[in-house]
Design a protein around this motif. Structure first.
Motif, mmCIF file in Angstrom:
data_model
loop_
_atom_site.group_PDB
_atom_site.id
_atom_site.type_symbol
_atom_site.label_atom_id
_atom_site.label_comp_id
_atom_site.label_asym_id
_atom_site.label_seq_id
_atom_site.Cartn_x
_atom_site.Cartn_y
_atom_site.Cartn_z
ATOM 1 N N GLU A 288 22.539 63.974 106.211
ATOM 2 C CA GLU A 288 21.895 64.993 105.665
ATOM 3 C C GLU A 288 20.888 65.426 106.529
ATOM 4 O O GLU A 288 19.950 66.465 106.197
ATOM 5 C CB GLU A 288 21.280 64.687 104.308
ATOM 6 C CG GLU A 288 22.566 64.530 103.318
ATOM 7 C CD GLU A 288 22.198 63.351 102.370
ATOM 8 O OE1 GLU A 288 21.140 63.388 101.700
ATOM 9 O OE2 GLU A 288 23.270 62.551 101.712
ATOM 10 N N CYS A 289 20.587 64.755 107.612
ATOM 11 C CA CYS A 289 19.332 65.279 108.483
ATOM 12 C C CYS A 289 19.678 66.544 109.159
ATOM 13 O O CYS A 289 20.619 66.967 109.297
ATOM 14 C CB CYS A 289 19.258 64.221 109.599
ATOM 15 S SG CYS A 289 18.600 62.546 108.984
ATOM 16 N N PRO A 290 18.511 67.174 109.619
ATOM 17 C CA PRO A 290 18.520 68.614 110.354
ATOM 18 C C PRO A 290 19.618 68.134 111.478
ATOM 19 O O PRO A 290 19.473 67.053 112.124
ATOM 20 C CB PRO A 290 17.317 69.112 110.813
ATOM 21 C CG PRO A 290 16.453 68.109 109.967
ATOM 22 C CD PRO A 290 17.395 66.656 109.380
ATOM 23 N N ASN A 292 20.203 67.845 115.390
ATOM 24 C CA ASN A 292 19.485 67.273 116.483
ATOM 25 C C ASN A 292 18.551 66.394 115.883
ATOM 26 O O ASN A 292 17.450 66.152 116.666
ATOM 27 C CB ASN A 292 19.074 68.178 117.192
ATOM 28 C CG ASN A 292 20.090 68.812 118.072
ATOM 29 O OD1 ASN A 292 21.075 68.060 118.433
ATOM 30 N ND2 ASN A 292 20.005 70.051 118.554
ATOM 31 N N CYS A 293 18.693 65.767 114.645
ATOM 32 C CA CYS A 293 17.270 64.738 114.018
ATOM 33 C C CYS A 293 17.208 63.684 115.222
ATOM 34 O O CYS A 293 18.341 63.085 115.281
ATOM 35 C CB CYS A 293 17.700 64.573 112.683
ATOM 36 S SG CYS A 293 16.216 63.347 112.033
ATOM 37 N N GLY A 294 16.037 63.670 115.638
ATOM 38 C CA GLY A 294 15.919 62.043 116.340
ATOM 39 C C GLY A 294 15.757 60.973 115.515
ATOM 40 O O GLY A 294 15.565 59.743 115.896
ATOM 41 N N HIS A 295 15.687 60.919 114.119
ATOM 42 C CA HIS A 295 15.668 60.061 113.234
ATOM 43 C C HIS A 295 14.396 59.170 112.922
ATOM 44 O O HIS A 295 14.274 58.037 112.590
ATOM 45 C CB HIS A 295 16.920 59.088 113.132
ATOM 46 C CG HIS A 295 18.206 59.999 113.142
ATOM 47 N ND1 HIS A 295 18.573 60.934 111.867
ATOM 48 C CD2 HIS A 295 19.244 59.979 113.922
ATOM 49 C CE1 HIS A 295 19.678 61.266 112.193
ATOM 50 N NE2 HIS A 295 20.202 61.074 113.462
ATOM 51 N N LEU A 296 13.279 59.616 113.835
ATOM 52 C CA LEU A 296 12.021 58.901 113.983
ATOM 53 C C LEU A 296 11.154 59.089 112.655
ATOM 54 O O LEU A 296 10.129 58.234 112.842
ATOM 55 C CB LEU A 296 11.377 59.231 115.405
ATOM 56 C CG LEU A 296 12.159 58.865 116.408
ATOM 57 C CD1 LEU A 296 11.198 59.260 117.585
ATOM 58 C CD2 LEU A 296 12.346 57.100 116.549
ATOM 59 N N ASP A 303 11.808 66.033 108.573
ATOM 60 C CA ASP A 303 12.628 66.141 107.831
ATOM 61 C C ASP A 303 13.696 65.233 107.918
ATOM 62 O O ASP A 303 14.754 65.430 107.007
ATOM 63 C CB ASP A 303 13.182 67.690 107.894
ATOM 64 C CG ASP A 303 12.012 68.663 107.667
ATOM 65 O OD1 ASP A 303 11.285 68.374 106.700
ATOM 66 O OD2 ASP A 303 12.176 69.751 108.462
ATOM 67 N N CYS A 304 13.534 64.140 108.562
ATOM 68 C CA CYS A 304 14.540 63.051 108.646
ATOM 69 C C CYS A 304 14.837 62.293 107.106
ATOM 70 O O CYS A 304 14.119 61.973 106.457
ATOM 71 C CB CYS A 304 14.260 61.936 109.403
ATOM 72 S SG CYS A 304 15.396 60.667 109.603
ATOM 73 N N ALA A 305 16.254 62.457 106.863
ATOM 74 C CA ALA A 305 16.747 62.118 105.691
ATOM 75 C C ALA A 305 16.544 60.723 105.231
ATOM 76 O O ALA A 305 16.476 60.323 104.230
ATOM 77 C CB ALA A 305 18.130 62.500 105.311
ATOM 78 N N LEU A 306 16.268 59.839 106.336
ATOM 79 C CA LEU A 306 16.205 58.388 106.085
ATOM 80 C C LEU A 306 14.571 58.208 105.526
ATOM 81 O O LEU A 306 14.525 57.030 104.796
ATOM 82 C CB LEU A 306 16.196 57.616 107.504
ATOM 83 C CG LEU A 306 17.391 57.954 108.269
ATOM 84 C CD1 LEU A 306 17.358 56.694 109.676
ATOM 85 C CD2 LEU A 306 18.672 57.204 107.484
#
Ligand SMILES: Nc1nc2c(ncn2[C@@H]2O[C@H](COP(=O)(O)OP(=O)(O)OP(=O)(O)O)[C@@H](O)[C@H]2O)c(=O)[nH]1
Ligand SMILES: [Zn+2]
Length: 338
Positions: A288-290, A292-296, A303-306
């Motif tokens: 569900e992340c945008p 190219n989310c880097g998840h950081l 906006d990282c879904a994590l």
């Protein structure tokens, strides 16, 4: 029997198909007598292979012209034709390279887009780190973990020299990750490690001096990989630099792939999603992340879904913290070693 490409079994068809082309029926029957083998070492355009995975059936081979410059590395499963007797001065030909189940890759450094596979088909990556002398470098461990997860290898952390220091402090940093950890010391048998290696193909990485050769010599009696001890005959030490697959004793089974030349992993080829997909409990949310989310998380990826999982705390939050540390280590140039 007439054999068109439709009649080939699945393993034939999946062998390195060139993009968009079908396996050519013309070539297949020609090599129907090919024997399967595993590449155990590579030296100047010659591949040493174990026919039928039997370490006692060693054959030297060249790469058939039809394969062009197809990279063939230690651990690759290949099909051999020609003289596979293994006698002196005979040369077989590698005519096929099977699809790989895992790849240990490296780039020269983090900015270099050129990547190469150094070991194929290993099921695990044993990261050998001394608890002291030399002191452990968490950055190196993190980078190895990234390389393992991204390449489809299960990481095993092997902490050596337990007679010199404890493992608790180091392990506390990895509580969010689930991989096997073994602790060894040179005055004890590495029984637990032996159990983990049994029947597996395991690549071993570690810096010079961590006790890797000492360990390999214990696991593989009779192999005698060069250790840091200077030999009595006055020639000093000889350190091997080529990657080599070594068979574990028959009663254990499996192979250990020593990688003396590999001291670091550039990770330019690894994308954040390559890593996240190996975290089963996080992958779905991360979808569900945008793009190219880097998840950081914030500020880099607000906006990282994590973030929502992280806010709930508990073991999942620990995993996110660990994952993010790996993601940072991937891009953290200050941690580049050697
Ligand atoms: N105290 C202690 N020393 C160890 C242990 N294992 C190995 N050593 C010593 O550490 C030094 C390095 O060991 P090696 O096995 O040669 O290490 P290596 O990782 O193979 O290093 P290279 O050969 O340079 O690649 C040697 O002097 C070993 O005797 C251990 O468990 N405890
Ligand atoms: Zn994200």
């Amino acid at each position: 029997m007439k054999q068109g490409w439709r009649n080939l079994d699945e393993s034939d068809v999946r062998v390195r198909p060139t993009k968009g082309t079908r396996p050519r029926s013309k070539q297949r029957p020609k090599h129907s007598d090919a024997e399967q083998a595993m590449v155990i070492t590579v030296d100047r355009g010659r591949w040493t292979c174990a026919v039928g995975d039997d370490p006692d059936r060693k054959v030297t081979a060249m790469r058939a012209r039809e394969l062009g410059r197809t990279p063939i590395v230690v651990g690759d499963r290949v099909d051999l034709v020609g003289d596979i007797s293994g006698q002196t001065d005979t040369l077989a030909r590698i005519v096929r390279v099977a699809e790989r189940s895992s790849v240990l890759r490296r780039t020269a450094d983090d900015t270099d887009a050129f990547e190469r596979v150094v070991v194929a088909n290993a099921s695990q990556l044993v990261i050998v780190v001394a608890l002291a002398d030399p002191p452990p470098r968490p950055g190196f461990i993190d980078r190895c973990l990234v390389a393992a997860y991204a390449g489809g290898l299960a990481p095993v952390l092997c902490l050596t020299k337990a007679d010199l220091a404890g493992a608790e402090a180091l392990l506390a940093a990895y509580s969010g990750l689930d991989f096997n950890v073994v602790v060894t010391r040179f005055d004890e048998e590495p029984a637990e490690l032996r159990r983990l290696l049994a029947g597996q193909v395991s690549a071993l990485v570690g810096h010079s001096g961590v006790g890797k050769s000492t360990l390999v010599n214990k696991l593989l009696p009779g192999v005698d990989r060069a250790t840091g001890a200077v030999s009595g005959v006055g020639k000093g030490r000889h350190t091997s630099t080529s990657t080599l697959a070594l068979p574990l004793p028959v009663e254990v089974g499996g192979w250990v792939i020593d990688t003396p030349g590999i001291r670091s992993f550039g990770l330019a080829h690894v994308k954040p999603d390559d890593l996240v997909k190996h975290f089963d409990d996080l992958a779905e949310t991360a979808e569900e992340c945008p793009v190219n989310c880097g998840h950081l998380g914030p500020p880099a990826d607000p906006d990282c879904a994590l973030e929502t999982l992280l806010a709930k705390g508990g073991p999942t939050a620990d995993r996110i913290v660990s994952l993010r540390r790996l993601l940072v280590s991937k891009s953290g140039k200050e941690e580049l070693v050697d």
